[in-house]
Design an enzyme around this catalytic site. Structure first.
Site, PDB file in Angstrom:
ATOM      1  N   ARG A  57      46.060  49.940  38.677  1.00 56.11           N
ATOM      2  CA  ARG A  57      47.435  48.838  37.987  1.00 56.11           C
ATOM      3  C   ARG A  57      48.279  48.771  37.813  1.00 56.11           C
ATOM      4  NH1 ARG A  57      44.767  44.176  33.857  1.00 56.11           N
ATOM      5  NH2 ARG A  57      44.776  45.697  32.478  1.00 56.11           N
TER       6      ARG A  57
ATOM      7  N   ASP B 189      44.070  37.776  28.375  1.00 58.69           N
ATOM      8  CA  ASP B 189      45.371  37.077  28.158  1.00 58.69           C
ATOM      9  C   ASP B 189      45.267  35.571  28.825  1.00 58.69           C
ATOM     10  OD1 ASP B 189      47.970  38.729  28.001  1.00 58.69           O
ATOM     11  OD2 ASP B 189      46.255  39.763  29.510  1.00 58.69           O
TER      12      ASP B 189
ATOM     13  N   ASP C 272      52.715  55.776  47.222  1.00 60.31           N
ATOM     14  CA  ASP C 272      53.100  56.933  47.390  1.00 60.31           C
ATOM     15  C   ASP C 272      51.960  58.346  46.632  1.00 60.31           C
ATOM     16  OD1 ASP C 272      55.169  56.006  49.092  1.00 60.31           O
ATOM     17  OD2 ASP C 272      56.533  56.779  47.790  1.00 60.31           O
TER      18      ASP C 272
ATOM     19  N   HIS D  12      47.131  48.181  29.816  1.00 64.55           N
ATOM     20  CA  HIS D  12      47.126  48.289  28.707  1.00 64.55           C
ATOM     21  C   HIS D  12      46.238  49.723  28.482  1.00 64.55           C
ATOM     22  CE1 HIS D  12      48.413  44.819  27.909  1.00 64.55           C
ATOM     23  NE2 HIS D  12      47.943  44.043  29.144  1.00 64.55           N
TER      24      HIS D  12
ATOM     25  N   GLU E  12      46.058  34.539  34.552  1.00 65.89           N
ATOM     26  CA  GLU E  12      45.759  35.298  33.224  1.00 65.89           C
ATOM     27  C   GLU E  12      46.666  34.349  32.697  1.00 65.89           C
ATOM     28  OE1 GLU E  12      46.602  38.945  32.678  1.00 65.89           O
ATOM     29  OE2 GLU E  12      48.353  39.653  33.634  1.00 65.89           O
TER      30      GLU E  12
END
Length: 253
Positions: free
Chosen positions: A73, A177, A87, A48, A151
């Site tokens: 995230r 959410d 990575d 977000h 969520e």
């Protein structure tokens, strides 16, 4: 060079509470400043916030000199996106919107090299300290930490099944959410949402997993902590900046 230790993962295993801060501003100086504020962990958010997975690399580099763990995230439970984040050097990943055990298993597979998972093998990446960590591909799983985000109402029903998935290291409750899923969009602190979150936190603990949470409502955070919340985020960078700016403006009006 030895495999870097994941202090956040170790703390979860030891049952120590970890207080965190959410980072949505794609600026290395801001992350560096926050890394020196004494939090246990910082969440670099690409779901977000206007940043992608590879944008987190300089942010992790900025935080590296400080005793704070970085969690990233991704925008989705996507194997390719998770591969790039790993990575870049992330050892802890919070995968959003995990609905059931099957989706949790897919996230686990993305986090690990074959034969356990499907993570693509690369040589000279930041994760392996550009090829200097001995036996990195064989040992990476020792310090990899997967958090999954529950969520929705449907996902709450699957907490025990998700918690039982081998390779899941913690379960995070996303109140925004969840509130929307319950019919209360924009009301993350609604009494019914609070009740559902606290119940979920207790069930996660009972299932043997450390529970996580984020809220700007400190009474809600304390309620979650009392229920057994183990990794709790208590602030968001852009929200804190705006609040401080507005408060100062009001002082001078």
């Amino acid at each position: 060079m030895d495999l870097p230790k994941n202090a956040f993962k170790a703390a979860l295993k030891e049952g120590r509470r970890q207080i965190g801060y959410w980072c949505s501003i794609r600026d290395s100086a801001t992350v560096e400043m926050l890394a020196n504020c004494g939090y246990d962990w910082l969440l670099l958010d690409t779901e977000h916030a206007p940043m992608g997975g590879t944008d987190t690399l300089p942010l992790m580099q900025a935080a590296a000199p400080y005793p704070v763990s970085c969690i990233v995230r991704p925008a989705w439970n996507d194997t390719v996106e998770i591969k790039k984040i790993l990575d870049c050097g992330a050892q802890t990943v919070l995968v959003p919107y995990v609905q059931n055990a099957e989706e949790a298993e897919r996230a686990v597979a993305a986090m690990h090299y074959p034969p356990r998972g499907v993570r693509g093998v690369a040589g000279a990446t930041r994760a392996s300290r550009y090829g200097t960590v001995k036996d990195y591909a064989k040992r990476a799983s020792e310090e990899i930490c997967l958090l999954v985000q529950v969520e929705t109402v449907a996902a709450l029903d699957q907490i025990e099944a998700i918690a039982a998935v081998d390779g899941v290291d913690g379960i995070f409750i996303g109140p925004a959410d969840l509130a929307a899923s319950m019919g209360y969009p924009g009301e993350s602190s609604h009494p019914e949402v609070r009740k559902a979150v606290v119940d979920a936190i207790k069930r996660i603990r009972a299932a043997g997993q450390p529970p996580g949470f984020l809220s700007l409502d400190m009474s809600f955070c304390r309620e979650v902590a009392e229920a057994g919340g183990q990794f709790i985020a208590v602030g968001v960078d852009n929200a804190s900046l705006r609040q401080a700016a507005v408060t100062r403006r009001e002082e001078w009006r």
